[in-house]
Design a protein around this motif. Structure first.
Motif, mmCIF file in Angstrom:
data_model
loop_
_atom_site.group_PDB
_atom_site.id
_atom_site.type_symbol
_atom_site.label_atom_id
_atom_site.label_comp_id
_atom_site.label_asym_id
_atom_site.label_seq_id
_atom_site.Cartn_x
_atom_site.Cartn_y
_atom_site.Cartn_z
ATOM 1 N N ALA A 37 0.855 -1.187 0.000
ATOM 2 C CA ALA A 37 0.000 0.000 0.000
ATOM 3 C C ALA A 37 0.893 1.240 0.000
ATOM 4 C CB ALA A 37 -0.902 -0.004 1.226
ATOM 5 N N TYR A 38 0.365 2.341 -0.498
ATOM 6 C CA TYR A 38 1.182 3.540 -0.646
ATOM 7 C C TYR A 38 1.646 4.101 0.695
ATOM 8 C CZ TYR A 38 3.109 7.259 -3.434
ATOM 9 O OH TYR A 38 4.001 8.094 -4.069
ATOM 10 N N ASN A 39 0.877 3.828 1.761
ATOM 11 C CA ASN A 39 1.234 4.381 3.077
ATOM 12 C C ASN A 39 2.062 3.410 3.921
ATOM 13 O OD1 ASN A 39 -0.676 2.473 3.671
ATOM 14 N ND2 ASN A 39 -2.030 3.816 4.829
ATOM 15 N N GLN A 40 2.626 2.379 3.294
ATOM 16 C CA GLN A 40 3.404 1.380 4.037
ATOM 17 C C GLN A 40 4.902 1.538 3.798
ATOM 18 O OE1 GLN A 40 1.131 -2.230 2.666
ATOM 19 N NE2 GLN A 40 1.032 -2.655 4.849
ATOM 20 N N HIS A 41 5.385 2.741 3.675
ATOM 21 C CA HIS A 41 6.769 2.968 3.273
ATOM 22 C C HIS A 41 7.774 2.252 4.185
ATOM 23 C CE1 HIS A 41 10.100 4.947 1.333
ATOM 24 N NE2 HIS A 41 10.512 5.448 2.477
ATOM 25 N N SER A 42 7.632 2.407 5.498
ATOM 26 C CA SER A 42 8.599 1.812 6.427
ATOM 27 C C SER A 42 8.567 0.285 6.377
ATOM 28 C CB SER A 42 8.325 2.293 7.856
ATOM 29 O OG SER A 42 8.526 3.674 7.955
ATOM 30 N N TYR A 43 7.360 -0.277 6.414
ATOM 31 C CA TYR A 43 7.211 -1.742 6.378
ATOM 32 C C TYR A 43 7.723 -2.298 5.052
ATOM 33 C CZ TYR A 43 4.845 -6.289 6.909
ATOM 34 O OH TYR A 43 4.560 -7.629 7.006
ATOM 35 N N TYR A 44 7.493 -1.567 3.987
ATOM 36 C CA TYR A 44 7.942 -1.921 2.643
ATOM 37 C C TYR A 44 9.474 -2.007 2.602
ATOM 38 C CZ TYR A 44 8.435 -0.491 -2.417
ATOM 39 O OH TYR A 44 8.730 -0.349 -3.747
ATOM 40 N N LEU A 45 10.154 -0.978 3.116
ATOM 41 C CA LEU A 45 11.614 -0.979 3.136
ATOM 42 C C LEU A 45 12.153 -2.067 4.058
ATOM 43 C CD1 LEU A 45 12.412 2.861 3.249
ATOM 44 C CD2 LEU A 45 12.443 1.335 1.260
ATOM 45 N N GLN A 46 11.475 -2.256 5.176
ATOM 46 C CA GLN A 46 11.877 -3.300 6.121
ATOM 47 C C GLN A 46 11.779 -4.679 5.470
ATOM 48 O OE1 GLN A 46 9.337 -3.489 9.552
ATOM 49 N NE2 GLN A 46 10.603 -4.970 10.627
ATOM 50 N N THR A 47 10.721 -4.904 4.694
ATOM 51 C CA THR A 47 10.523 -6.194 4.030
ATOM 52 C C THR A 47 11.579 -6.427 2.956
ATOM 53 O OG1 THR A 47 8.147 -6.050 4.441
ATOM 54 C CG2 THR A 47 8.860 -7.626 2.781
ATOM 55 N N LEU A 48 11.871 -5.394 2.173
ATOM 56 C CA LEU A 48 12.919 -5.511 1.144
ATOM 57 C C LEU A 48 14.257 -5.878 1.781
ATOM 58 C CD1 LEU A 48 12.126 -2.410 -1.116
ATOM 59 C CD2 LEU A 48 11.768 -4.804 -1.699
ATOM 60 N N SER A 49 14.591 -5.207 2.866
ATOM 61 C CA SER A 49 15.850 -5.465 3.557
ATOM 62 C C SER A 49 15.889 -6.883 4.133
ATOM 63 C CB SER A 49 16.033 -4.435 4.673
ATOM 64 O OG SER A 49 17.192 -4.714 5.423
ATOM 65 N N PHE A 50 14.781 -7.290 4.738
ATOM 66 C CA PHE A 50 14.697 -8.623 5.349
ATOM 67 C C PHE A 50 14.895 -9.722 4.302
ATOM 68 C CE2 PHE A 50 12.103 -12.371 6.185
ATOM 69 C CZ PHE A 50 12.579 -12.775 7.430
ATOM 70 N N LEU A 51 14.192 -9.596 3.166
ATOM 71 C CA LEU A 51 14.279 -10.635 2.134
ATOM 72 C C LEU A 51 15.646 -10.655 1.470
ATOM 73 C CD1 LEU A 51 10.708 -10.222 0.639
ATOM 74 C CD2 LEU A 51 11.557 -12.188 1.922
ATOM 75 N N SER A 52 16.239 -9.483 1.267
ATOM 76 C CA SER A 52 17.591 -9.421 0.699
ATOM 77 C C SER A 52 18.570 -10.169 1.600
ATOM 78 C CB SER A 52 18.043 -7.965 0.544
ATOM 79 O OG SER A 52 17.216 -7.272 -0.350
ATOM 80 N N ALA A 53 18.443 -9.955 2.907
ATOM 81 C CA ALA A 53 19.334 -10.618 3.858
ATOM 82 C C ALA A 53 19.073 -12.123 3.905
ATOM 83 C CB ALA A 53 19.155 -10.006 5.245
ATOM 84 N N LYS A 54 17.792 -12.499 3.906
ATOM 85 C CA LYS A 54 17.437 -13.920 3.999
ATOM 86 C C LYS A 54 17.988 -14.712 2.810
ATOM 87 C CE LYS A 54 13.389 -16.903 4.843
ATOM 88 N NZ LYS A 54 13.702 -17.296 6.237
ATOM 89 N N LEU A 55 17.925 -14.098 1.627
ATOM 90 C CA LEU A 55 18.332 -14.809 0.416
ATOM 91 C C LEU A 55 19.838 -14.747 0.167
ATOM 92 C CD1 LEU A 55 15.286 -13.809 -1.758
ATOM 93 C CD2 LEU A 55 15.931 -16.140 -1.148
ATOM 94 N N LYS A 56 20.582 -14.173 1.100
ATOM 95 C CA LYS A 56 22.038 -14.240 0.995
ATOM 96 C C LYS A 56 22.537 -15.658 1.232
ATOM 97 C CE LYS A 56 23.392 -9.493 2.116
ATOM 98 N NZ LYS A 56 24.032 -8.609 3.122
#
Length: 216
Positions: A173-192
């Motif tokens: 959703a457009y108002n989920q900026h923080s959660y969105y960035l947190q999710t991107l960071s989490f998945l990037s780290a997980k898939l390392k």
């Protein structure tokens, strides 16, 4: 019409928060709500009163975001095995899958915006992974689909020249900026984890891939 009965989606739109937030508030008893059968419903007048009370209350300290839980944003039916070998075909196939989730209200807009985002800048992050992502007002809550590519996709502009084999597509959703960035960071780290990537590429069943991704 003061006592209109509202759904979670209507309350979320009225309060300009995600449906997940409204659901969590209802579950915790933090917002006036009741169940009709198994479905949460809300009285408009009570919601308006609750909003007024909250707006006039002293400001509380910002709470730390809860950790990302893959099982909250992914389901086995949103894991697909992709046989395409070009970036556009693979992105379209995965966007069409993600567009079937109830959180996405305009599947065509999602597809168009995902392709636009990719034209702007490659979402490949190396190690054979790409994480295409968008925030849209027509998305009610963060959700993801996973594409496991049976053919290497060589026309992603990758930073390490490794063809993309794993696609993680996120819509928020457009108002989920923080959660969105947190999710991107989490998945990037997980898939390392090379073991996780290799295990995903060796799966042939969506549930098997799902279990790998939700494991903590």
């Amino acid at each position: 019409m003061e006592d209109d009965i509202l759904t979670i989606e209507e309350v979320a739109k009225y309060l300009r928060v995600s449906e997940r937030t409204v659901y969590d508030w209802a579950q915790k008893g933090e917002i006036p709500a009741g169940k009709i059968g198994t479905v949460w419903r809300f009285k408009k007048t009570e919601i308006e009163k609750w909003v007024n009370e909250r707006l006039s209350a002293p400001v509380k300290a910002v709470e730390v975001s809860a950790p990302v839980k893959v099982r909250n944003i992914l389901s086995p039916d949103r894991i697909v095995f992709i046989n395409h070998s070009t970036k556009q075909d693979a992105l379209v196939a995965l966007a069409q899958n993600l567009g079937t989730s109830p959180q996405v209200k305009n599947a065509k807009e999602l597809e168009v915006e995902i392709l636009k985002r990719e034209e702007l800048m490659s979402t490949a992050i190396g190690r054979g992974i790409a994480i295409p992502h968008v925030r849209l007002s027509s998305v009610t809550d963060l959700v993801m689909s996973v594409g496991i590519c049976k053919n290497p996709i060589i026309d992603f502009q990758t930073i390490d020249d490794t063809p993309v084999r794993i696609l993680i597509m996120i819509a928020a959703a457009y108002n989920q900026h923080s959660y969105y960035l947190q999710t991107l960071s989490f998945l990037s780290a997980k898939l390392k984890s090379p073991e996780l990537r290799e295990a995903l590429l060796n799966t042939s069943d969506p549930m098997e891939a799902y279990n790998l991704l939700v494991a903590e």
